[in-house]
Design an enzyme around this catalytic site. Structure first.
Site, PDB file in Angstrom:
ATOM      1  N   ARG A 266       4.281 -13.647   3.116  1.00 33.07           N
ATOM      2  CA  ARG A 266       3.735 -14.919   3.614  1.00 33.07           C
ATOM      3  C   ARG A 266       4.503 -15.444   4.816  1.00 33.07           C
ATOM      4  NH1 ARG A 266       4.006 -17.446  -2.257  1.00 33.07           N
ATOM      5  NH2 ARG A 266       5.798 -16.034  -2.181  1.00 33.07           N
TER       6      ARG A 266
ATOM      7  N   TYR B 281      -3.553  -2.950 -10.207  1.00 33.35           N
ATOM      8  CA  TYR B 281      -4.674  -2.098  -9.779  1.00 33.35           C
ATOM      9  C   TYR B 281      -4.628  -0.735 -10.501  1.00 33.35           C
ATOM     10  CZ  TYR B 281      -5.246  -5.985  -6.684  1.00 33.35           C
ATOM     11  OH  TYR B 281      -5.419  -7.265  -6.226  1.00 33.35           O
TER      12      TYR B 281
ATOM     13  N   ARG C  66       4.825   1.651  -4.547  1.00 33.79           N
ATOM     14  CA  ARG C  66       5.039   0.239  -4.907  1.00 33.79           C
ATOM     15  C   ARG C  66       4.660   0.015  -6.367  1.00 33.79           C
ATOM     16  NH1 ARG C  66       3.122  -5.676  -2.614  1.00 33.79           N
ATOM     17  NH2 ARG C  66       5.216  -6.129  -1.945  1.00 33.79           N
TER      18      ARG C  66
ATOM     19  N   GLN D 155      -1.129   1.513   3.294  1.00 37.07           N
ATOM     20  CA  GLN D 155      -1.078   1.362   1.831  1.00 37.07           C
ATOM     21  C   GLN D 155      -2.384   1.872   1.220  1.00 37.07           C
ATOM     22  OE1 GLN D 155      -1.256  -2.348  -0.490  1.00 37.07           O
ATOM     23  NE2 GLN D 155       0.749  -1.820  -1.321  1.00 37.07           N
TER      24      GLN D 155
HETATM   25  C1  FMN Z   1      -2.523 -12.765   1.723  1.00 39.48           C
HETATM   26  C2  FMN Z   1      -1.809 -11.783   0.831  1.00 39.48           C
HETATM   27  C3  FMN Z   1      -2.376 -10.533   0.598  1.00 39.48           C
HETATM   28  C4  FMN Z   1      -1.690  -9.580  -0.178  1.00 39.48           C
HETATM   29  N1  FMN Z   1      -2.221  -8.310  -0.294  1.00 39.48           N
HETATM   30  C5  FMN Z   1      -1.468  -7.323  -0.845  1.00 39.48           C
HETATM   31  C6  FMN Z   1      -1.881  -5.970  -0.755  1.00 39.48           C
HETATM   32  O1  FMN Z   1      -2.904  -5.609  -0.150  1.00 39.48           O
HETATM   33  N2  FMN Z   1      -1.080  -5.039  -1.342  1.00 39.48           N
HETATM   34  C7  FMN Z   1       0.076  -5.372  -1.998  1.00 39.48           C
HETATM   35  O2  FMN Z   1       0.758  -4.485  -2.526  1.00 39.48           O
HETATM   36  N3  FMN Z   1       0.493  -6.647  -2.076  1.00 39.48           N
HETATM   37  C8  FMN Z   1      -0.222  -7.625  -1.490  1.00 39.48           C
HETATM   38  N4  FMN Z   1       0.254  -8.917  -1.480  1.00 39.48           N
HETATM   39  C9  FMN Z   1       1.587  -9.221  -2.061  1.00 39.48           C
HETATM   40  C10 FMN Z   1       2.682  -9.208  -0.968  1.00 39.48           C
HETATM   41  O3  FMN Z   1       2.878  -7.906  -0.444  1.00 39.48           O
HETATM   42  C11 FMN Z   1       4.028  -9.726  -1.488  1.00 39.48           C
HETATM   43  O4  FMN Z   1       4.494  -8.870  -2.496  1.00 39.48           O
HETATM   44  C12 FMN Z   1       3.971 -11.152  -2.042  1.00 39.48           C
HETATM   45  O5  FMN Z   1       3.236 -11.996  -1.173  1.00 39.48           O
HETATM   46  C13 FMN Z   1       5.371 -11.752  -2.221  1.00 39.48           C
HETATM   47  O6  FMN Z   1       6.081 -11.697  -1.002  1.00 39.48           O
HETATM   48  P1  FMN Z   1       6.246 -12.967  -0.035  1.00 39.48           P
HETATM   49  O7  FMN Z   1       6.910 -14.053  -0.813  1.00 39.48           O
HETATM   50  O8  FMN Z   1       7.096 -12.432   1.069  1.00 39.48           O
HETATM   51  O9  FMN Z   1       4.866 -13.369   0.418  1.00 39.48           O
HETATM   52  C14 FMN Z   1      -0.440  -9.896  -0.759  1.00 39.48           C
HETATM   53  C15 FMN Z   1       0.095 -11.173  -0.561  1.00 39.48           C
HETATM   54  C16 FMN Z   1      -0.545 -12.099   0.235  1.00 39.48           C
HETATM   55  C17 FMN Z   1       0.117 -13.436   0.481  1.00 39.48           C
END
Ligand code: FMN
Length: 373
Positions: free
Chosen positions: A320, A175, A227, A104
């Site tokens: 998560r 971002y 994304r 990414q």
């Molecule tokens: C610890 C953590 C770090 C994340 N870092 C990024 C990231 O670097 N880039 C991004 O596009 N989304 C990031 N996200 C968002 C996740 O990709 C995802 O869209 C969001 O957690 C919802 O999905 P989930 O319910 O499966 O966790 C992050 C989420 C978490 C929990």
């Protein structure tokens, strides 16, 4: 496997020549655990290895394409050739476990912590994000904008040289790419801002540059995904109608997938287009079959995943959940879905191979991860 989950394990053609083995993807997640010099750390590589055996693709944490786009402490870099061995280590670790490795690529813009960039926080305009104590960014000059676009291409070249199977352009979560698209953060009146059409110029130029790098450097199939976040809460801010215009621009770019960044897969539109309909349905309707979609957000159980897949979205990302249960996919595949863990257990850091900085962030952010109240 329980037969009702077999659709999750059907292969899927991504791009023209690349098949992925199932419909489950690891969502991009920053882990704050890379070395200060921008190389990936051992703990981080272990964390990825542990989570790469079941899913068809791992989208890595974001990596900065330009030094002053570094958005997090402990973020690994993709901004110079010296970092190719580090990128290569990460790509190999993921691929060795059977998943496609997608890097990414990103610039943090106004969300960058000032101490990481000598106080030189940049964005489209001088509008800070809402909230206490946010830095007032310096508007980028046209020359700098053009240079950042080239940096996205250069990082794509490095991803190719490092052995990644693709890149995901991070146009979501507030971002830099989103900052240019948003009427909140982009108040420019040159070719990079003003009308909705002009606010699209930067994100679409980044896509073109990345595709150009792929055409020049990739020797085989190489995935390019994008994304985006469908809406912003601020006024002015991106609406669902704006999002549909972004989609119309993106579908002309021959991308391999579009990834809709949501915390809840079924969340509803807040304004514009049709409120009270799940955003993912509105988006799916607009995209049709032009580009495959990845959906994400609070998919905790096998039933959640199959329900999401039945919406017509062909790929489902786990964020998560795959931190909480690294064997999520294998459990469903082996008919052990009842054993999936859906809450973080505070005693299990070592057992889960979660690096310290990520663990600290999780346990000190109440409400972020289930199990941490
Ligand atoms: C610890 C953590 C770090 C994340 N870092 C990024 C990231 O670097 N880039 C991004 O596009 N989304 C990031 N996200 C968002 C996740 O990709 C995802 O869209 C969001 O957690 C919802 O999905 P989930 O319910 O499966 O966790 C992050 C989420 C978490 C929990």
């Amino acid at each position: 496997m329980n037969s009702k989950y077999t659709p999750l394990f059907e292969s899927f053609n991504l791009g023209k020549e690349l098949e992925v083995k199932n419909r489950l993807v690891m969502a991009p997640m920053t882990n704050f655990s890379s070395n200060p010099d921008g190389t990936v750390s051992d703990a981080e590589v272990n964390y990825y290895e542990r989570r790469s055996s079941g899913v068809s693709m791992v989208i890595t944490a974001c990596t900065y394409v330009t030094a002053n786009g570094k958005g997090f402490h402990g973020e690994f870099g993709g901004d110079k050739d010296e970092l190719i061995p580090s990128l290569s280590r990460l790509a190999s670790a993921i691929k060795a476990k059977g998943a496609k490795a997608i890097l990414q690529i990103f610039h943090g813009g106004r969300e960058v912590p000032p101490e990481l960039v000598n106080g030189d926080v940049v964005s489209a305009s001088n509008i800070p994000s809402e909230g206490e104590g946010k830095a007032v960014p310096r508007p980028l000059s046209e020359k700098e904008i053009e240079s950042i676009i080239l940096d996205f291409g250069e990082t794509t070249r490095r991803a190719i040289e490092a052995g990644f199977d693709g890149v995901e352009i991070h146009g979501a979560n507030g971002y830099l790419l989103q900052q240019f698209f948003s009427p909140h953060s982009n108040r420019r009146e040159d070719k990079w801002g003003g009308s909705l059409e002009k606010r699209l110029t930067f994100p679409l130029a980044v896509v073109d540059e990345v595709k150009k790098a792929v055409a020049e450097h990739a020797k085989g199939p190489f995935i390019v995904g994008y994304r985006f976040s469908p809406e912003e809460p601020e006024t002015p801010g991106i609406t669902m109608d704006d999002t549909l215009a972004l989609i119309d621009g993106l579908v002309t770019k021959d991308l391999d997938y579009l990834h809709v960044s949501l915390m809840d897969f079924w969340s509803k539109a807040r304004r514009g287009a049709e409120v009270d309909r799940p955003r993912i349905e509105i988006i799916k309707e607009r995209i049709g079959d032009q580009v495959p979609i990845i959906g994400v957000g609070s998919i905790y159980t096998a039933d959640d995943a199959i329900k999401a897949l039945q919406s017509g979205v062909p790929l489902i990302a786990l964020g998560r959940e795959i931190i909480i249960d690294p064997e999520w996919v294998q459990k469903v595949e082996q008919g052990r879905e009842a054993e999936i863990v859906t809450k973080i257990n505070k005693d299990n850091q070592q057992q889960l191979d979660i690096p310290d900085p990520l663990w600290q962030a999780i346990i000190h952010s109440p409400g972020w991860f289930p199990g941490i109240g």
